[in-house]
Design an enzyme around this catalytic site. Sequence first.
Site, mmCIF file in Angstrom:
data_model
loop_
_atom_site.group_PDB
_atom_site.id
_atom_site.type_symbol
_atom_site.label_atom_id
_atom_site.label_comp_id
_atom_site.label_asym_id
_atom_site.label_seq_id
_atom_site.Cartn_x
_atom_site.Cartn_y
_atom_site.Cartn_z
ATOM 1 N N GLU A 300 8.538 -17.349 26.849
ATOM 2 C CA GLU A 300 7.091 -17.105 26.862
ATOM 3 C C GLU A 300 6.613 -17.018 25.429
ATOM 4 O OE1 GLU A 300 5.068 -17.540 29.324
ATOM 5 O OE2 GLU A 300 6.859 -18.099 30.435
ATOM 6 N N CYS A 334 -0.822 -12.221 22.892
ATOM 7 C CA CYS A 334 -0.737 -13.658 23.134
ATOM 8 C C CYS A 334 -1.935 -14.108 23.950
ATOM 9 C CB CYS A 334 0.547 -13.971 23.879
ATOM 10 S SG CYS A 334 0.701 -13.045 25.410
HETATM 11 N N1 LIG Z 1 3.485 -15.501 26.219
HETATM 12 C C1 LIG Z 1 3.729 -14.209 26.244
HETATM 13 O O1 LIG Z 1 3.906 -13.600 27.302
HETATM 14 C C2 LIG Z 1 3.779 -13.444 24.954
HETATM 15 C C3 LIG Z 1 3.761 -12.057 24.987
HETATM 16 C C4 LIG Z 1 3.827 -11.359 23.788
HETATM 17 C C5 LIG Z 1 3.889 -12.031 22.590
HETATM 18 N N2 LIG Z 1 3.903 -13.376 22.589
HETATM 19 C C6 LIG Z 1 3.931 -14.115 21.327
HETATM 20 O O2 LIG Z 1 4.862 -13.510 20.445
HETATM 21 C C7 LIG Z 1 4.461 -13.695 19.104
HETATM 22 C C8 LIG Z 1 4.443 -12.364 18.384
HETATM 23 O O3 LIG Z 1 5.691 -11.741 18.484
HETATM 24 P P1 LIG Z 1 6.778 -11.806 17.316
HETATM 25 O O4 LIG Z 1 6.097 -11.860 16.006
HETATM 26 O O5 LIG Z 1 7.728 -10.703 17.581
HETATM 27 O O6 LIG Z 1 7.457 -13.203 17.618
HETATM 28 P P2 LIG Z 1 8.746 -13.868 16.916
HETATM 29 O O7 LIG Z 1 8.932 -15.177 17.552
HETATM 30 O O8 LIG Z 1 8.649 -13.807 15.457
HETATM 31 O O9 LIG Z 1 9.949 -12.886 17.323
HETATM 32 C C9 LIG Z 1 10.268 -12.622 18.672
HETATM 33 C C10 LIG Z 1 11.726 -12.212 18.758
HETATM 34 O O10 LIG Z 1 12.530 -13.325 18.415
HETATM 35 C C11 LIG Z 1 13.488 -12.948 17.448
HETATM 36 N N3 LIG Z 1 13.864 -14.118 16.657
HETATM 37 C C12 LIG Z 1 13.284 -14.575 15.525
HETATM 38 N N4 LIG Z 1 13.925 -15.696 15.102
HETATM 39 C C13 LIG Z 1 14.905 -15.952 15.994
HETATM 40 C C14 LIG Z 1 15.888 -16.964 16.121
HETATM 41 N N5 LIG Z 1 15.967 -17.961 15.248
HETATM 42 N N6 LIG Z 1 16.715 -16.920 17.181
HETATM 43 C C15 LIG Z 1 16.632 -15.932 18.095
HETATM 44 N N7 LIG Z 1 15.724 -14.928 18.023
HETATM 45 C C16 LIG Z 1 14.866 -14.946 16.996
HETATM 46 C C17 LIG Z 1 12.779 -11.853 16.676
HETATM 47 O O11 LIG Z 1 13.703 -11.095 15.945
HETATM 48 C C18 LIG Z 1 12.117 -11.106 17.803
HETATM 49 O O12 LIG Z 1 13.019 -10.242 18.425
HETATM 50 C C19 LIG Z 1 3.089 -14.329 19.177
HETATM 51 O O13 LIG Z 1 3.223 -15.701 18.968
HETATM 52 C C20 LIG Z 1 2.646 -14.033 20.589
HETATM 53 O O14 LIG Z 1 1.685 -14.919 21.092
HETATM 54 C C21 LIG Z 1 3.864 -14.107 23.737
HETATM 55 N N1 LIG Z 2 0.137 -9.471 29.323
HETATM 56 C C1 LIG Z 2 -0.751 -9.177 28.234
HETATM 57 C C2 LIG Z 2 -0.483 -9.983 27.025
HETATM 58 C C3 LIG Z 2 0.933 -10.025 26.557
HETATM 59 C C4 LIG Z 2 1.018 -10.766 25.274
HETATM 60 O O1 LIG Z 2 0.811 -10.339 24.214
HETATM 61 C C5 LIG Z 2 -2.180 -9.407 28.646
HETATM 62 O O2 LIG Z 2 -2.417 -9.897 29.735
HETATM 63 O O3 LIG Z 2 -3.069 -9.126 27.869
#
Ligand SMILES: NC(=O)c1ccc[n+]([C@@H]2O[C@H](COP(=O)([O-])OP(=O)(O)OC[C@H]3O[C@@H](n4cnc5c(N)ncnc54)[C@H](O)[C@@H]3O)[C@@H](O)[C@H]2O)c1
Ligand SMILES: N[C@@H](CCC=O)C(=O)O
Length: 546
Positions: A300, A334
Site C-alpha cells: 500500500e 496517504c
Molecule cells: N496506501 C496506504 O494505505 C498508506 C498508508 C500510510 C502511508 N502511506 C504512504 O507512506 C509514505 C509515508 O511513510 P514513510 O515515509 O514511512 O514511507 P517509506 O516508504 O519511506 O518507509 C516505509 C517503511 O519502509 C521501510 N523501508 C525503506 N526503504 C526500504 C527498503 N529498501 N526495503 C524495505 N523496507 C524499506 C522504512 O524503513 C519504513 O519502515 C507516504 O508515501 C504515504 O502515502 C500509504
Molecule cells: N486510512 C487513513 C489513511 C492512511 C494513510 O495515511 C485514512 O483513511 O485517512
Amino acid sequence: MAIANPVLSPAARSTQAPFVNEAFVDFTLALNKRLMQSALDEVENQLGREYDLVIGGRRLRTESKIVSTNPARPKQVVGIHSKAGTEHVQQAIDAAQTAFVSWSRTSATDRAGLLFRAAGLIRERKFEFCAWLVYEVGKNWGEADADVGETIDFLEFYGREALRLAGATTPIQFPGERNQLRYLPLGVGAVISPWNFPFAIMAGMTAAAIVCGNTVILKPSEDAPTIAARFVSLLEEAGLPDGVVNLCPGSGAEFGSALVEHPQTRFIAFTGSKTVGLQIHERAARTQPGQHFIKRTILEMGGKDSIIVDNNCDLDAAVQGVLASAFGFNGQKCSACSRAIVDAEVYNTFCDRLQTKVAEIKTGDPVENVYTGPVISEKAYRKVLGYLDIAKTEGVVINGGQAIETPEGGYYIAPTVVKDVAPTARIAQEEIFGPVLSVIRSKNFDDALAIANNTEYGLTGAIYSNSRENLERGQNEFHVGNLYLNRKCTGAMVGAHPFGGFNMSGTDSKAGGPDYLLLFTQAQSIAEKITKTSSTAEEQSDQMGM
Ligand SMILES: NC(=O)c1ccc[n+]([C@@H]2O[C@H](COP(=O)([O-])OP(=O)(O)OC[C@H]3O[C@@H](n4cnc5c(N)ncnc54)[C@H](O)[C@@H]3O)[C@@H](O)[C@H]2O)c1
Ligand SMILES: N[C@@H](CCC=O)C(=O)O
C-alpha cells in the site's frame, strides 16, 4: 502505567458481539481532557527509555541505535532503540520459523483470542497510547485517538474475520465426496510499516498476518519505533507466544531490503512510499537460491488525492471537507487531499472562503492539542520547504508558504494553499506529504474528472456535488480505490471503508475489509471420497438416498 477510560468502555467487548467501530474520545469533556493531560504527564516521565530487539521472545541489545525524537521538540528523546542489522535477519527468520510450527496449528479461536485480549488492553490504556503518538509523531489528541481507535478496530475486526474464515466451506458438496476449503497460513513474513499511522497500520498488518497463523518479523519505521515496541510488549502481556512477532527496528535500506530478499520470507506486507513499494515489488519477484515459493507482496503506497468541487454543491461543506482532508495531521496521510479541483463558476468564492478558514488554523505543539503540529522530521521539513519554493513558481500562494520557527526548533510549516495551479504542475502531481494544497480550476465536470484522473496514483478522492447525475458519473469515472461523495477523503473506518488504492497507490489490498485476510493465506481444497470406512452415518444414509 494503565489509565483506564471509565467514560468509553469499562470492559472489553464480548467476542461474540458483532463488530462495531471504537467510539472517538470526546475531548471537550472535562474528564477526558484530564485523563489525556495526566497520560501526557506520565508518558513524558517515560521518555528516553531504551528498547531492545525482540527475537524469539528474547531481548537483544545492540551497539547501534535508532534514536526516536519528538518532532515538536527535536531535542526531546522519545525512545532509544536497539537497531537490527543484516546480521539479525537469519536469527529473526529462524525464530519465526520455529514459532510457525506450533502457531500455525493453534486454533483460529485461540489466535483470535489473542487479538481480542490485545484490543481490550489497548482500550483500557487508550489515553496512554494517544500520548505516545503525540510525542513520537506529533499527532494532536484527536488524530492520536483516531489512530488508537483504528488499531482497536483492526484487532477486533480481524479477530472476527479469522473466525469467519475458519468456518469456510465449499459452495457445494460434490455427490459422493466430503469437500473442504481451508485457509492455511503462508509461513514467515515481513511486516514493514510507515510512521504516519505508526500504531494502526503497524498493528493492523501484524494482526492480520498472525491471526491467520503466520509468524512475522516486524520492521517499524525508523521515525516511530517506540509505539511498535510498546505494542509488542502489550501483545506479550496478552499472551503472544515467543517468536510469533519478532520486533526488529532497523534501517529500511539495510535490514528491510535484506529481509525482503531472504529466501525464507514468504510474504511482505508493506505500507509506505511508492518508491520503496516498487523496490520491494521488484526485489521480492527475484527468486533467491533455495527459495521454493513465489513471494507474496501486499503493497500500500502513496497518493495524490483530489476533491472535485462541483458548481452546484454546498460550498461551505466543500471548504470544510477540503480543509480537513488537506490539513488534518498536516497533510501527512496517504489519503490527504492535495488537489482541490474547483469548477470555474464557484472558483473565486471557494478560494476566498478557503483562504479565510485556513488563516484561522492554529499551529503549535501537539501536546497543547492544536489543529496542526510539526511535520515528522528534518528530512520531511526540508522536502516540504523545497516544494514551497516550487509552489511559488507554479501558482499563487494564498495561505502559508513558509516555515514557522519556534524556540524548540520544531519542524513546523504553515498550512499552505496555492491557487491557479496547472493540473500537470509538479505540486499537482508529486506526493508532498505535508500541509500543501493545490487549487486547480476546472472548466466543467468533464474537465474536473479528467484532471482528477491525471496522476499516476489512485488512492482516495471525493466529489462535492448536488447533481445526482454527476455523483453517479463520478462513481463510474473517478478511478480511485476509496471514493467519497459529499464528505472528506480522509478517515476511512474499518469495516465501512475497506482501504487501498489503484495504480501506483498499491495493490488495493483493502485493509479493514472482508477480503484482507485472504492475502495472508493460501486456500487448500480437500476432497475425500466417501467410502464405508470414511463416511459418517449421516453421509451413508444420504448415499443410500434415505
Ligand atoms: N496506501 C496506504 O494505505 C498508506 C498508508 C500510510 C502511508 N502511506 C504512504 O507512506 C509514505 C509515508 O511513510 P514513510 O515515509 O514511512 O514511507 P517509506 O516508504 O519511506 O518507509 C516505509 C517503511 O519502509 C521501510 N523501508 C525503506 N526503504 C526500504 C527498503 N529498501 N526495503 C524495505 N523496507 C524499506 C522504512 O524503513 C519504513 O519502515 C507516504 O508515501 C504515504 O502515502 C500509504
Ligand atoms: N486510512 C487513513 C489513511 C492512511 C494513510 O495515511 C485514512 O483513511 O485517512
